[in-house]
Design a protein around this motif. Sequence first.
Motif, PDB file in Angstrom:
ATOM      1  N   VAL A 118       4.806  -0.695  -5.854  1.00  0.00           N
ATOM      2  CA  VAL A 118       3.472  -0.320  -5.381  1.00  0.00           C
ATOM      3  C   VAL A 118       3.474   0.677  -4.205  1.00  0.00           C
ATOM      4  O   VAL A 118       2.636   1.593  -4.194  1.00  0.00           O
ATOM      5  CB  VAL A 118       2.660  -1.579  -5.000  1.00  0.00           C
ATOM      6  CG1 VAL A 118       1.299  -1.195  -4.436  1.00  0.00           C
ATOM      7  CG2 VAL A 118       2.472  -2.453  -6.236  1.00  0.00           C
ATOM      8  N   PRO A 119       4.355   0.559  -3.190  1.00  0.00           N
ATOM      9  CA  PRO A 119       4.266   1.486  -2.055  1.00  0.00           C
ATOM     10  C   PRO A 119       4.352   2.957  -2.421  1.00  0.00           C
ATOM     11  O   PRO A 119       3.848   3.811  -1.684  1.00  0.00           O
ATOM     12  CB  PRO A 119       5.464   1.071  -1.181  1.00  0.00           C
ATOM     13  CG  PRO A 119       5.662  -0.366  -1.481  1.00  0.00           C
ATOM     14  CD  PRO A 119       5.367  -0.484  -2.944  1.00  0.00           C
ATOM     15  N   VAL A 148      -4.673   0.230  -0.830  1.00  0.00           N
ATOM     16  CA  VAL A 148      -3.917  -0.979  -1.148  1.00  0.00           C
ATOM     17  C   VAL A 148      -4.877  -2.107  -1.542  1.00  0.00           C
ATOM     18  O   VAL A 148      -4.615  -2.870  -2.478  1.00  0.00           O
ATOM     19  CB  VAL A 148      -3.031  -1.415   0.038  1.00  0.00           C
ATOM     20  CG1 VAL A 148      -2.442  -2.804  -0.205  1.00  0.00           C
ATOM     21  CG2 VAL A 148      -1.906  -0.412   0.260  1.00  0.00           C
ATOM     22  N   TRP A 149      -6.001  -2.214  -0.841  1.00  0.00           N
ATOM     23  CA  TRP A 149      -7.000  -3.237  -1.142  1.00  0.00           C
ATOM     24  C   TRP A 149      -7.574  -3.042  -2.543  1.00  0.00           C
ATOM     25  O   TRP A 149      -7.751  -4.004  -3.299  1.00  0.00           O
ATOM     26  CB  TRP A 149      -8.101  -3.213  -0.093  1.00  0.00           C
ATOM     27  CG  TRP A 149      -9.294  -4.080  -0.376  1.00  0.00           C
ATOM     28  CD1 TRP A 149     -10.588  -3.689  -0.498  1.00  0.00           C
ATOM     29  CD2 TRP A 149      -9.305  -5.509  -0.584  1.00  0.00           C
ATOM     30  NE1 TRP A 149     -11.408  -4.761  -0.763  1.00  0.00           N
ATOM     31  CE2 TRP A 149     -10.650  -5.896  -0.812  1.00  0.00           C
ATOM     32  CE3 TRP A 149      -8.329  -6.489  -0.586  1.00  0.00           C
ATOM     33  CZ2 TRP A 149     -11.033  -7.209  -1.064  1.00  0.00           C
ATOM     34  CZ3 TRP A 149      -8.704  -7.810  -0.834  1.00  0.00           C
ATOM     35  CH2 TRP A 149     -10.037  -8.160  -1.060  1.00  0.00           C
ATOM     36  N   VAL A 186       3.058  -5.388   0.834  1.00  0.00           N
ATOM     37  CA  VAL A 186       2.925  -3.939   0.670  1.00  0.00           C
ATOM     38  C   VAL A 186       2.161  -3.327   1.841  1.00  0.00           C
ATOM     39  O   VAL A 186       2.542  -2.284   2.388  1.00  0.00           O
ATOM     40  CB  VAL A 186       2.221  -3.602  -0.660  1.00  0.00           C
ATOM     41  CG1 VAL A 186       1.801  -2.132  -0.704  1.00  0.00           C
ATOM     42  CG2 VAL A 186       3.136  -3.925  -1.831  1.00  0.00           C
ATOM     43  N   ALA A 187       1.068  -3.988   2.248  1.00  0.00           N
ATOM     44  CA  ALA A 187       0.272  -3.491   3.375  1.00  0.00           C
ATOM     45  C   ALA A 187       1.113  -3.414   4.646  1.00  0.00           C
ATOM     46  O   ALA A 187       1.051  -2.438   5.407  1.00  0.00           O
ATOM     47  CB  ALA A 187      -0.942  -4.389   3.598  1.00  0.00           C
ATOM     48  N   LYS A 197       2.400   0.260   6.541  1.00  0.00           N
ATOM     49  CA  LYS A 197       1.908   0.512   7.897  1.00  0.00           C
ATOM     50  C   LYS A 197       2.977   0.318   8.967  1.00  0.00           C
ATOM     51  O   LYS A 197       2.731   0.583  10.151  1.00  0.00           O
ATOM     52  CB  LYS A 197       0.720  -0.409   8.198  1.00  0.00           C
ATOM     53  CG  LYS A 197      -0.484  -0.206   7.296  1.00  0.00           C
ATOM     54  CD  LYS A 197      -0.995   1.229   7.319  1.00  0.00           C
ATOM     55  CE  LYS A 197      -1.633   1.606   8.634  1.00  0.00           C
ATOM     56  NZ  LYS A 197      -2.221   2.968   8.597  1.00  0.00           N
ATOM     57  N   ALA A 198       4.174  -0.151   8.557  1.00  0.00           N
ATOM     58  CA  ALA A 198       5.213  -0.443   9.547  1.00  0.00           C
ATOM     59  C   ALA A 198       5.621   0.806  10.326  1.00  0.00           C
ATOM     60  O   ALA A 198       5.816   0.755  11.545  1.00  0.00           O
ATOM     61  CB  ALA A 198       6.428  -1.067   8.862  1.00  0.00           C
ATOM     62  N   ASP A 199       5.740   1.952   9.640  1.00  0.00           N
ATOM     63  CA  ASP A 199       6.148   3.168  10.339  1.00  0.00           C
ATOM     64  C   ASP A 199       5.057   3.643  11.300  1.00  0.00           C
ATOM     65  O   ASP A 199       5.355   4.155  12.396  1.00  0.00           O
ATOM     66  CB  ASP A 199       6.523   4.270   9.347  1.00  0.00           C
ATOM     67  CG  ASP A 199       5.448   4.517   8.310  1.00  0.00           C
ATOM     68  OD1 ASP A 199       4.464   3.744   8.253  1.00  0.00           O
ATOM     69  OD2 ASP A 199       5.586   5.491   7.544  1.00  0.00           O
TER      70      ASP A 199
END
Length: 316
Positions: free
Chosen positions: A48-49, A64-65, A191-192, A196-198
Amino acid sequence: MAGGLAALLDDVAALVKLTAASTDDVAAAAGRASAKAAGVVVDDAAVVPQYVRGIEPKREFPIVWKIAKGSLLNKLIILVIILILDWLLPASLTPLLMLGGLYLSFEGAEKVLEMFGLGHHAEEDDKPAVVQGEEAEKKVVSGAVRTDFILSAEIMVISMNSIAADAGFGLKAITLVVVAVLITLLVYGAVALLVKADDFGLRLMEKDSAGAQKFGRGLVDAMPKVMKVISVVGTFAMLWVGGHILLAGFDTLGWHWPYGLVHSIEHWFEHFVSGWFGSVVLWLVETICSMIFGFIFGTVIALVVMNLPKKKKAAH
């Protein structure tokens, strides 16, 4: 048919009572079903990403939602279909599951072949999904939901097959709904966080604290490696799950020697290991055998599929 319909209606009428009396049964069944589908879940989280690569950061969560809602709808539609099949034509679930296992094996083998430069990898697959306008965003979401449909079908059929055959309609329905909701939350929650981690790391790098800056830099640098690891794990998970589905399916349909060979290898190892360590070794043996079996079947299909375009061009 009337008798079967009456029995089904009786099960539906007892649904509320079953829910109150069998919460533990539902939780246990959902847990077993989710564990059986773990390999497909890992691959789902790895796939998915890619659909939000290159998208403006503020649009990542909304997209993503939207994909998550489409995924849940996929699972609920599939849930209804497999419950009907289980009621009217239960023998069809094993071949249906095997088709999905064959697809997983094909996908896994194709990715392994691509790692060694042997696969056919479309250039457009490497292009980031840069969104320009509402229509482009709809295309990204619809493409992701279509891909998710196949993975969701595998998750739900695997989950259905992990529920006891003598379980009532109500228990099966509730268990599958719980699995659908939990796995969707798990996958798209992960996935969310991944996508958003970066961005979180970049924000930390703007802080005054040297420790926060260092951690943010480490997070930004680590995410490409994390995504690569998830992709590799997802590939081998597909081969493992796909191969195991095929082995078990062939055994159920009467072709016993492939799964019998795996059991023979496990029995050979039993002479040398015991206790918890032995259980781990035997699980690894079965997993590796399933991966090999899945890779063999998947490679045959992948080689055929990869050569189809060449044959078409030659014909023209």
